[in-house]
Scaffold this motif. Structure first.
Motif: not given
Length: 482
Positions: A111-139
């Motif tokens: 929710s924070g990602l889509v609402h723009g309240t989480i910066d990219t650096a924090s998002a990547r770290q959180k993805c790693h912690e939560l084991k969520i793969n969001l890396l991609s070319r397009y969204y």
């Protein structure tokens, strides 16, 4: 056909050209996991059975088999479907899942990602912690609002529960619920594939939720973006269209791509003008709100009616001109009178004239905007129908082929066709073929199997079955009755 019809049960042979039954089953399970698959095979080999089990096949029948065995297998699949639907519609189960700590953390993060309240650096770290793969070319962001047409909250919750149960199986998609609204983050390495998958997911959500006839789904698809940091843009894009649809009583799928003029992006209008921004997605209900806001602004500046009214009306005229131009039109051709000085002078004489002028200009603008979207659909449909009329006899006339002719992805085209024509592409094509078969039966002495081939059917027996299903008569009976 499977993508469009979305059957409950699929019976497939193992040995087939182009794609064998196991490949087909694996593909279907990825996109439509609810389908129960029955494999037919003459190969009594352990490796086939082992692979079928790993894919999640419902049953595996060895040739030769009897009709009794097939019926037993179908009954078994039907019982499993009924059992699953009962389990999946268990609202308590969904509520418990949504309340789980892990689920809440994931939802808050997405929710924070889509609402723009989480910066990219924090998002990547959180993805790693939560084991969520969001890396991609397009969204792309997809938002589905699920509602009960009768206002029955129980039906709404059950539909949401069903959708929630299947959502975790969708490839390259992360989703979460915000009350009765599903938000999906769709990702992909290719823009066309991402567009097609987004429409497929939207159709799947619609299919699942509307199994309850009391429920409707309005799905909007935001623009394609290239970075995680831009997810909020795609989300806002989809959200604005969803807000526009508040009064809609129909189940629909709408993409922001449908709000683009030829070669010009509507979203790139003059962003620093609030009125221009509002006109992008405003609904007819918003007109009275804009008028009321304008009148309140005038009242807050007593003694300056004509000055303030002139400024506000000028801003509306400018914004409407920008909108018309962005959609390929010319305000001097479409509504030249509003550019005349005497029009403005007349409109700012009193409050009543001012309100009437705003009502007229804004109604014109929204009608013009909506006509362009509808017109875009109509052009697609007319071109598709023309191609079908000229090529129905060709067995290669398929959804994918016609979608290619109108330059849309198959799922995008399928959605537009069914929404605008109130029938699926396959039903429409079949009807065209049957109508031509009826014409040939009436006017020629051609044999039934020749008519079948002439009308695009590869199998005369299948032609006879479809003909009787549509007309109530066999081809021979139909010809005799003429």
């Amino acid at each position: 056909m499977i993508q469009e019809i979305k059957p409950d049960i699929l019976i497939t042979d193992i040995k087939m050209p182009f794609m064998d039954g196991l490949e087909l089953s694996a593909t279907i399970k990825k996109t439509q996991p609810w389908i129960k698959i029955i494999i037919l095979s003459g190969h009594d080999e352990f490796d086939y059975a082992k692979k079928a089990i790993s894919i999640g096949i419902e049953d595996y029948l060895l040739k030769p088999f009897t009709s009794k065995e097939i019926v037993a297998s179908l009954n078994k699949a039907a019982e499993e479907i009924d059992k699953e639907r009962k389990q999946l519609s268990d609202i308590t189960k969904m509520q418990e899942e949504l309340k789980s700590t892990e689920r809440i953390i994931q939802k808050d993060f997405l929710s924070g990602l889509v609402h723009g309240t989480i910066d990219t650096a924090s998002a990547r770290q959180k993805c790693h912690e939560l084991k969520i793969n969001l890396l991609s070319r397009y969204y792309k962001i997809l938002i589905s609002r699920i509602e009960s047409t009768s206002g029955n909250s129980q039906n709404q919750k059950m539909a949401c529960s069903l959708v929630n149960s299947y959502s975790s199986s969708w490839e390259q998609t992360n989703s979460f619920f915000e009350n009765s609204t599903l938000v999906c983050i769709c990702k992909g390495s290719d823009q066309k594939d991402l567009d097609d998958r987004s429409y497929h997911i939207a159709e799947t959500i619609e299919h699942i939720a509307t199994q309850n006839p009391d429920c409707k789904v309005f799905t909007t698809i935001g623009k394609t973006v290239e970075h995680l940091s831009m997810l909020a843009e795609s989300y806002e894009d989809a959200k604005k269209i969803l807000e526009l649809s508040k009064a809609s009583t129909q189940t629909r799928i709408v993409s922001s791509d449908d709000f683009l003029a030829e070669g010009t992006e509507l979203l790139h209008l003059k962003e620093n003008d609030p009125m221009v921004e509002r006109l992008k997605y405003a609904s007819k209900n918003d007109i009275s709100i804009i008028i009321d806001e304008s009148m309140n602004l005038i009242k807050s500046n007593p003694g300056q009616f004509q000055f303030v009214a002139s400024y506000l009306l000028g801003d509306v005229i400018f914004s409407v001109s920008e909108l018309i131009e962005s959609l390929g039109g010319n305000i001097q051709v479409e509504k030249p009178e509003i550019l005349q000085r005497n029009y403005i002078d007349s409109a700012i004489q009193n409050a009543e004239a001012f309100s009437e002028a705003l009502q007229s200009i804004l109604s014109f603008a929204l009608d013009y905007r909506d006509s362009k979207v509808i017109g875009k659909y109509q052009d697609v449909i007319l071109k598709a129908k023309k191609y079908i009329a000229e090529n129905y006899a060709d067995q290669n006339t398929t959804l994918t082929k016609v979608a290619d002719v109108v330059a849309l992805s198959p799922n995008h085209f399928s959605t537009i066709f069914s929404q605008e024509c109130n029938t699926t592409f396959i039903e429409y094509l079949t009807n065209v073929r049957i109508e031509n078969a009826k014409r040939l039966l009436k006017t020629t002495d051609m044999k039934g199997y020749d008519i079948a081939y002439e009308c695009g059917f590869s199998d005369p027996h299948y032609f006879s079955y479809i003909f009787k299903k549509n007309t109530g008569l066999s081809p021979r009976e139909y010809k005799t009755n003429q």
